[in-house]
Design a protein around this motif. Structure first.
Motif, mmCIF file in Angstrom:
data_model
loop_
_atom_site.group_PDB
_atom_site.id
_atom_site.type_symbol
_atom_site.label_atom_id
_atom_site.label_comp_id
_atom_site.label_asym_id
_atom_site.label_seq_id
_atom_site.Cartn_x
_atom_site.Cartn_y
_atom_site.Cartn_z
ATOM 1 N N UNK A 37 0.796 -1.218 0.000
ATOM 2 C CA UNK A 37 0.000 0.000 0.000
ATOM 3 C C UNK A 37 0.824 1.260 0.000
ATOM 4 N N UNK A 38 2.086 1.203 -0.431
ATOM 5 C CA UNK A 38 2.944 2.382 -0.403
ATOM 6 C C UNK A 38 3.113 3.029 -1.759
ATOM 7 N N UNK A 39 2.781 2.343 -2.831
ATOM 8 C CA UNK A 39 3.011 2.896 -4.161
ATOM 9 C C UNK A 39 1.896 3.822 -4.636
ATOM 10 N N UNK A 40 0.705 3.605 -4.184
ATOM 11 C CA UNK A 40 -0.436 4.418 -4.616
ATOM 12 C C UNK A 40 -0.734 4.206 -6.092
ATOM 13 N N UNK A 41 -1.180 5.283 -6.759
ATOM 14 C CA UNK A 41 -1.529 5.193 -8.179
ATOM 15 C C UNK A 41 -0.295 5.163 -9.061
ATOM 16 N N UNK A 42 0.844 5.486 -8.518
ATOM 17 C CA UNK A 42 2.087 5.543 -9.300
ATOM 18 C C UNK A 42 2.879 4.237 -9.246
ATOM 19 N N UNK A 43 2.268 3.181 -8.825
ATOM 20 C CA UNK A 43 3.038 1.947 -8.628
ATOM 21 C C UNK A 43 3.670 1.410 -9.908
ATOM 22 N N UNK A 44 3.059 1.544 -11.107
ATOM 23 C CA UNK A 44 3.789 1.045 -12.291
ATOM 24 C C UNK A 44 5.081 1.821 -12.535
ATOM 25 N N UNK A 45 5.040 3.143 -12.274
ATOM 26 C CA UNK A 45 6.257 3.926 -12.441
ATOM 27 C C UNK A 45 7.324 3.563 -11.413
ATOM 28 N N UNK A 46 6.877 3.238 -10.175
ATOM 29 C CA UNK A 46 7.839 2.831 -9.129
ATOM 30 C C UNK A 46 8.506 1.520 -9.512
ATOM 31 N N UNK A 47 7.698 0.560 -10.038
ATOM 32 C CA UNK A 47 8.257 -0.741 -10.435
ATOM 33 C C UNK A 47 9.245 -0.550 -11.574
ATOM 34 N N UNK A 48 8.862 0.259 -12.589
ATOM 35 C CA UNK A 48 9.759 0.465 -13.728
ATOM 36 C C UNK A 48 11.008 1.229 -13.309
ATOM 37 N N UNK A 49 10.842 2.202 -12.408
ATOM 38 C CA UNK A 49 12.007 2.954 -11.956
ATOM 39 C C UNK A 49 12.993 2.092 -11.188
#
Length: 197
Positions: A37-49
């Motif tokens: 529950x820490x990534x929020x709506x930006x989780x795909x960008x966090x994974x790719x980053x």
């Protein structure tokens, strides 16, 4: 056809590389953050980053370079054999004079303050010459320190002298059959000298 096979081989090599594996580990950390529950709506960008950071920071594998072959030695022209030069005759050796063996030097006498203090005190006490206290003190000086000598200096001889002085003090009241204090002191001094060796 050959080009597609070459591209497929490059893709397969990249998928097996350390960079891709570290990037995948970073992406898995990003997914874990999303599920926590820490990534929020930006989780795909966090994974790719995280994948990109892991792949870019991993050093490329070092390819071993081909070992260099050592240069071949150039053949040297053979030199003509030289005649062996005669060695100069060495002069006859004169035997060195043999020095006689040196006698061992006597060990220095170690000063013993407790023995000298006892000797100074006994010099002030009226002791009979027949008891042999002076000869025992000389033997103690020559013997040097040791457990037997230390016991005689620290305890046995002072006790013997003290016994002599006490017996001499009480001699008028001891009666006619009392032993002679000087003879008793002499016997004890001879016993101590025998123990000293």
């Amino acid at each position: 056809m050959a080009t597609s096979e070459g591209v497929g081989r490059l893709v397969l090599r990249y998928l097996e590389s350390t960079r891709n594996l570290v990037g995948c580990a970073g992406g898995a950390v990003g997914l874990g953050l999303h599920f926590a529950g820490l990534g929020g709506a930006w989780w795909p960008g966090v994974v790719a980053g995280l994948y990109g950071v892991g792949a870019l920071l991993t050093p490329a594998p070092v390819r071993p370079s081909a070992p260099e072959s050592p240069p071949e030695p150039s053949p040297e022209p053979a030199s003509p054999p030289q005649a062996a030069e005669p060695e100069p005759a060495s002069p006859p050796r004169v035997p060195e004079p043999v020095s006689p063996p040196r006698a061992p030097e006597p060990e220095p006498v170690v000063p013993r303050p407790e023995l000298e203090a006892l000797a100074d005190y006994l010099g002030t006490v009226p002791l009979p010459a027949s008891a042999g206290v002076d000869a025992l003190l000389a033997a103690l000086r020559g013997a040097g320190p040791g457990p037997v000598a230390d016991r005689i200096v620290g305890y046995r001889l002072p006790v013997a002298v003290d016994g002599y002085l006490r017996a001499r003090t009480w001699l008028p009241w001891a009666g006619p059959d009392a032993p002679d204090p000087a003879a008793q002191l002499g016997r004890e001094v001879r016993r101590l000298a025998a123990e000293l060796g």
